[in-house]
Enzyme design. Structure first.
Site, PDB file in Angstrom:
ATOM      1  N   ASN A  39       3.668  23.322  49.746  1.00 43.32           N
ATOM      2  CA  ASN A  39       4.522  24.669  49.520  1.00 43.32           C
ATOM      3  C   ASN A  39       5.949  24.275  49.127  1.00 43.32           C
ATOM      4  OD1 ASN A  39       5.748  23.987  52.138  1.00 43.32           O
ATOM      5  ND2 ASN A  39       4.520  25.414  53.555  1.00 43.32           N
ATOM      6  N   GLU A  58      -0.092  -0.546  62.831  1.00 37.66           N
ATOM      7  CA  GLU A  58      -0.381  -0.119  64.464  1.00 37.66           C
ATOM      8  C   GLU A  58      -0.587   1.406  64.907  1.00 37.66           C
ATOM      9  OE1 GLU A  58       2.102  -2.193  63.428  1.00 37.66           O
ATOM     10  OE2 GLU A  58       1.308  -4.066  63.882  1.00 37.66           O
ATOM     11  N   HIS A  77      11.807  28.678  57.478  1.00 40.14           N
ATOM     12  CA  HIS A  77      11.117  27.553  58.619  1.00 40.14           C
ATOM     13  C   HIS A  77      10.981  27.926  59.908  1.00 40.14           C
ATOM     14  CE1 HIS A  77       8.835  23.887  58.968  1.00 40.14           C
ATOM     15  NE2 HIS A  77       9.461  24.009  60.067  1.00 40.14           N
ATOM     16  N   ASP A  84       8.284 -18.533  69.276  1.00 38.84           N
ATOM     17  CA  ASP A  84       8.486 -17.632  68.320  1.00 38.84           C
ATOM     18  C   ASP A  84       9.684 -16.726  68.249  1.00 38.84           C
ATOM     19  OD1 ASP A  84       6.254 -17.786  66.669  1.00 38.84           O
ATOM     20  OD2 ASP A  84       4.885 -16.965  67.974  1.00 38.84           O
ATOM     21  N   LYS A 101       5.488  28.891  50.523  1.00 41.48           N
ATOM     22  CA  LYS A 101       5.591  29.277  51.939  1.00 41.48           C
ATOM     23  C   LYS A 101       5.986  30.785  51.986  1.00 41.48           C
ATOM     24  CE  LYS A 101       8.199  26.676  55.349  1.00 41.48           C
ATOM     25  NZ  LYS A 101       8.954  25.692  55.548  1.00 41.48           N
ATOM     26  N   SER A 123      -5.347 -14.028  67.802  1.00 41.20           N
ATOM     27  CA  SER A 123      -3.935 -14.105  68.862  1.00 41.20           C
ATOM     28  C   SER A 123      -4.254 -13.382  70.177  1.00 41.20           C
ATOM     29  CB  SER A 123      -2.708 -13.684  68.533  1.00 41.20           C
ATOM     30  OG  SER A 123      -2.184 -14.758  67.419  1.00 41.20           O
ATOM     31  N   GLN A 128       9.037 -11.369  68.683  1.00 42.70           N
ATOM     32  CA  GLN A 128       7.609 -11.147  69.093  1.00 42.70           C
ATOM     33  C   GLN A 128       7.167 -11.074  70.608  1.00 42.70           C
ATOM     34  OE1 GLN A 128       5.432 -11.920  66.071  1.00 42.70           O
ATOM     35  NE2 GLN A 128       7.576 -12.053  65.370  1.00 42.70           N
ATOM     36  N   ARG A 134      -4.806 -13.620  78.087  1.00 40.03           N
ATOM     37  CA  ARG A 134      -5.265 -12.900  76.692  1.00 40.03           C
ATOM     38  C   ARG A 134      -6.533 -13.420  76.402  1.00 40.03           C
ATOM     39  NH1 ARG A 134      -2.419 -16.260  71.766  1.00 40.03           N
ATOM     40  NH2 ARG A 134      -2.177 -18.028  72.864  1.00 40.03           N
TER      41      ARG A 134
END
Lengths: 639, 639
Positions: B187, B372, B266, B429, B252, B351, B433, B325
């Site tokens: 729109n 992610e 809006h 690292d 709209k 990992s 990390q 882990r």
């Protein structure tokens, strides 16, 4: 800076470039083998690209990293740090001995690049961030600095799956950032196997093209092709408004028989014997030093303005009703008088009121659309170029950019973030728009400052304080209009608090901030009518919290405390207050030397269950943080 | 369910469809005007699209929202909730009276859709989430349920700037999710002006095409064109592996002279007089009820498997060294025996060790690459389809998905998240990390469970507990191998803790979890040699925290406490412990009825400054959370 061992002019013949590339590979192996960890194979794939770049195209003065004319080189694939550090050695910026301190405790050559190194603009290592930060630097270069520096971003192919990369493609296309050049090291192999697109060079190019980029597809190990691609990208960058993506087909571990294009070698180092063999296959060690081209001089008279004239702050009259979000916008507009202040919006400027800045300083207002990661990344880029960025959206939506904020702290970026529409008090829009975790999120950022004002005059003071504050600061604003409590001349500083009610007979201390301070004032009025005196503290500086004042108040009220906040119980004002007692100065009575520990009897009122829609007052009450609940909690403590 | 006022069969003539669309517009206006807030104009642009969809294409049994054959309809543009609720009314699912409760306190028709409504799968309102969640449902439909339901996602054009949308485009293309149909309500107008691409339909189509989608461009107000587009999309979905995007050019506020294609409307509602005029322009109120097509029956014998045979959990021998882990991965693999357990990876399965699951259950393992947001969104989608998703990556990178996790709680999704590589103890690292904010972030999620084991046998128990836990649970795992402390038969439950050292002469309580428990054990050994007895608590359940055990220990040690964590000081274990004392049961000695408040003397050891690279033991020591620092803190408390 280490003395170059074998100074040469920049290599230009294919053989010289090849030797340099092999040296970068060998040094990546040597450094990571010495460290016992790191990513040699991810470095080797991009060595040809970087050898050509540093020899013929990069303009950078390693003796003067703050030279405004310097190009910017960002390793968005931060795990290729051995390659970057090997380039620093090849440029004569670090010694071979320093190269071999890679990843060791105390070395500035950390596992992933950080600005602990003077030639590194920003920390990388969380993938998908280098390109959007490059967009921010390119925005600064094109629209504010108006300087011809280029922004070269080395991208990994795995990170092309991150949405933030496409936010960057979108914005670079939209803002016609021709000086931004992405170099995609398409080595096919991610950490655990093949990437989404493998060697499908055409797919990457088609995507980038659809986002408004000029694209090139090359063999990233063909030095002549690489040279030609950079030449074309450079030419594009001189006249065109299109950013360029070079899609370079490469091989992980290139040049070593047992590494090249092999799975299972991501983030693995070679043992001494493997390293010896690899170095031999790569033609043995070289000690080439490259004279990286220095940039030209800035245009005569160019300087980045940093004059900060005295500000004319907005003022608000006692008793009027004004939302703190409005005061944020008004103050930001006033700060526009400082030529280095920049505002960024996530397509909600008429809600956060950052549009007040846009009205007066449209050239320093950047619409980042609904792309919060890109918004924060661009702010990091402006910070790299020494601007004072303020970025704002709904506080709830800053959660979208949390990884960028986290990394911003490692980048030593100076960011000012403002999140509006905090808590259940926003009312009808419902929980998706309510920030109830923002204080927790922002407190848990290294070195951050977290502010939550209750009054527009107070807000104005704090916004100005943020402009001068290093690190990452966050201002939480309220949607609703609330009564002006403080006169414009009252001073509020980071780390302070305001004792709003106080008497000799105070029985309980109430700690509130933002919207709950207004509820607490109502509660105090009610309790006063019942003969109950309350000490009321406006804890507008949530981090750092004013431990001393809290401690004095708690002592005066026999340790009886009610803390009330429009936030989940975790990580917000309540826990900041508790932590303040743990860390209170000894002279204030905590720990030894101060008369022993204090017995606190604290009631914590916070939002426990999932809110719904409703009127602000209905939701404050349903959450148990309204005036009535505060009064009840006080009564219960002295029963 | 309300009785339909004017039952009809599904409208199919253009006039009937037009009347229905106008009714949806009128009801969107009526509901939002009655509420005094909401987004009528953003609803009106998509009314023609939704009128055709519900009349002719959607297959949905409103009497049986759990029918596995139902299509899924997601309003990714959640602010168009008035349109969705008007559809529910038109479908006879809610009454007109209920429609007019929109946004009122106590109504299930909240400002943005939530699963408080039985026909809503997930909460939306944070833009850019509906499509990636749709990807999750489509993955479940194609690869696990193997049912022909379609997933229709209504997209706003502003949200096309969110990177998460492009993660969804990428994954839908990659996984050939032909049943996923995106309907882009283009729109042109965002909240504060024109969007990035305005009405550039071709640009959207080119982008979607580049990500592997089939695309159509239509006039979204031409009912015949809309009908034809859905027919084509439906046909595509039957045979093709390509998802379809319909780019519908709309306006709209369509249909009302003073709203249509106008800026400044809006999220604004019409006043009574404006509403009256708008309804008149739209042809006056209708009371059409549509019989939405019910889906066919599931194939004979189809049922979603939920049998949970007794598990064969991995066991670890006392004294061995195993990373938690690894125990996560091993246990996840064991959980593969439950046919509804699904694992999702963010390209780091080797990992996090979720690759152990992939090895045994490849068909229920989904590689989400480095995306992610999409990983968590897909987990929400699997939860919608009653699977038990476990999603894992580095804990630091879960911060990328925080907005999705936050919204997941509003969606009432049952998600199990595992974050590996917690804290400075990962070593070389470096900080990019290291998760140092994950406990704060995950505690501040409504109804969440936060676990941080120190031992592999304990990890196994907790992973199984997570599988049975409603809401959002999070397991923090450690990179380093640590000594097995507990026998496999020892029970660990959510909300519990483990007293590791205890005597009648304990002088100080030390609270630790994960890696710091191992440091604390070393410290206790040292202190024992000095004749100092310490009570040591393994607080593996960070949320809920075991307040009772903490309180008993504090009482036994005169309130002297050392809390040590590999996390920033804010929002993690230390503050969880403090909050546990605030909320301790009265009978445990806190507050009235329990002998008055307890005086705590707490030392909080946490990571204060920005870490660097180095060996794990160097970094633990530099952060002040190693055995030596714990012992010093204990000694200082009893000096």
């Amino acid at each position: 800076m280490a003395a170059p061992t074998t100074p040469t002019t920049a290599p230009t013949s294919t053989e010289q470039l090849h030797n340099l590339a092999q040296q970068l590979r060998i040094d990546s192996i040597r450094a990571s083998t010495a460290a016992g960890s790191g990513h040699p194979t991810s470095s080797m794939s991009a060595a040809d690209l970087m050898a050509v770049l540093m020899s013929k195209y990069l303009r950078y003065d390693f003796d003067d990293p703050q030279n405004p004319m310097n190009d910017h080189l960002i390793f968005s694939k931060g795990h290729a740090s051995p390659l970057l550090y090997s380039m620093f050695k090849a440029a004569g910026a670090i010694s071979d001995a320093e190269l071999l301190t890679f990843r060791k405790f105390g070395s500035r050559l950390q596992g992933h690049p950080t600005p602990a190194i003077p030639w590194v603009d920003v920390a990388t290592g969380s993938l998908g961030q280098g390109l959007p930060i490059g967009v921010g630097i390119a925005l600064a270069g094109k629209y504010l600095d108006k300087l011809p520096y280029r922004i070269w971003v080395l991208l990994g192919d795995s990170e092309m799956a991150e949405g933030s990369i496409w936010e960057a493609f979108d914005h670079a296309g939209h803002y016609a950032l021709g000086k931004l050049i992405g170099i995609l090291d398409m080595n096919r192999l991610g950490q655990r196997g093949e990437t989404d697109l493998g060697w499908n060079s055409a797919a990457y190019a088609e995507r980038a093209h659809a986002f408004g980029w000029h694209t090139l597809e090359i063999d990233g190990h063909d030095l002549a092709a690489v040279d030609q691609a950079f030449a074309e990208a450079e030419k594009e960058s001189e006249h065109s408004g299109q950013p360029t993506l070079i899609v370079a087909r490469t091989m992980k571990g290139r040049g070593v028989s047992f590494l090249e294009n092999k799975e299972g070698w991501h983030g693995k180092t070679l043992d001494e014997e493997q390293a010896r063999q690899a170095i031999q296959e790569l033609g043995g060690e070289h000690q080439i030093t490259v004279q990286v081209q220095k940039p030209g001089s800035a245009p005569a008279g160019w300087s980045q303005p940093h004059n900060h004239p005295k500000l004319e702050l907005p003022t608000y009259k006692a008793g009027d009703k004004v939302a703190t979000r409005k005061a944020y916008g008004d103050t930001l507009a006033a700060l526009g008088a400082w030529p280095d202040v920049v505002a960024l919006d996530g397509e909600v400027s008429n809600s956060t009121y950052s549009d007040e800045f846009q009205k007066v300083m449209p050239d320093r207002f950047f619409e980042m659309y609904i792309a919060e990661q890109q918004m924060v990344a661009a702010a990091v880029g402006f910070s790299v170029r020494h601007y004072i960025p303020f970025a704002s959206t709904f506080a709830a939506f800053l959660s979208r950019a949390y990884d960028f904020i986290r990394m911003g702290a490692i980048s030593r970026a100076n960011l000012r973030l403002c999140g509006s529409h905090a808590g259940v008090s926003i009312g009808e829009d419902g929980p998706s728009q309510m920030a109830l975790e923002d204080l927790a999120m922002m407190r848990a950022v290294c070195g951050s400052t977290v502010l939550y004002p209750s009054d527009p005059n107070q807000t104005a003071q704090l916004v100005v304080a943020m402009a001068g504050q290093d690190g990452i600061s966050f201002l939480r604003t309220t949607r609703e209009k609330t009564t002006v409590l403080y006169p414009p001349e009252e001073k509020f500083t980071i780390g302070g608090s305001k004792v709003v009610r106080q008497s000799d007979k105070d029985q309980v201390t109430v700690v509130a901030a933002g919207i709950t301070l207004h509820e607490a004032i109502k509660a105090c009025d009610t309790l006063q009518g019942e003969g109950i005196a309350v000490r009321l503290i406006d804890a507008y500086s949530v981090k750092p919290i004013d431990s001393r004042t809290l401690h004095e108040a708690a002592q005066a009220t026999q340790g009886r405390l009610v803390v009330v906040e429009d936030h989940w119980p975790q990580g917000g004002l309540g826990e900041a207050v508790l932590e303040g007692f743990v860390n209170a100065p000894a002279s204030a009575g905590n720990g030894e030397g101060g008369g022993g520990p204090m017995a606190l009897q604290m009631t914590h009122l916070a939002v426990q269950g999932m809110p719904t829609s409703g009127k602000p007052e209905e939701l404050l009450d349903a959450a148990g943080i309204s005036a009535g609940h505060i009064a009840s909690a006080v009564r219960a403590l002295i029963k």
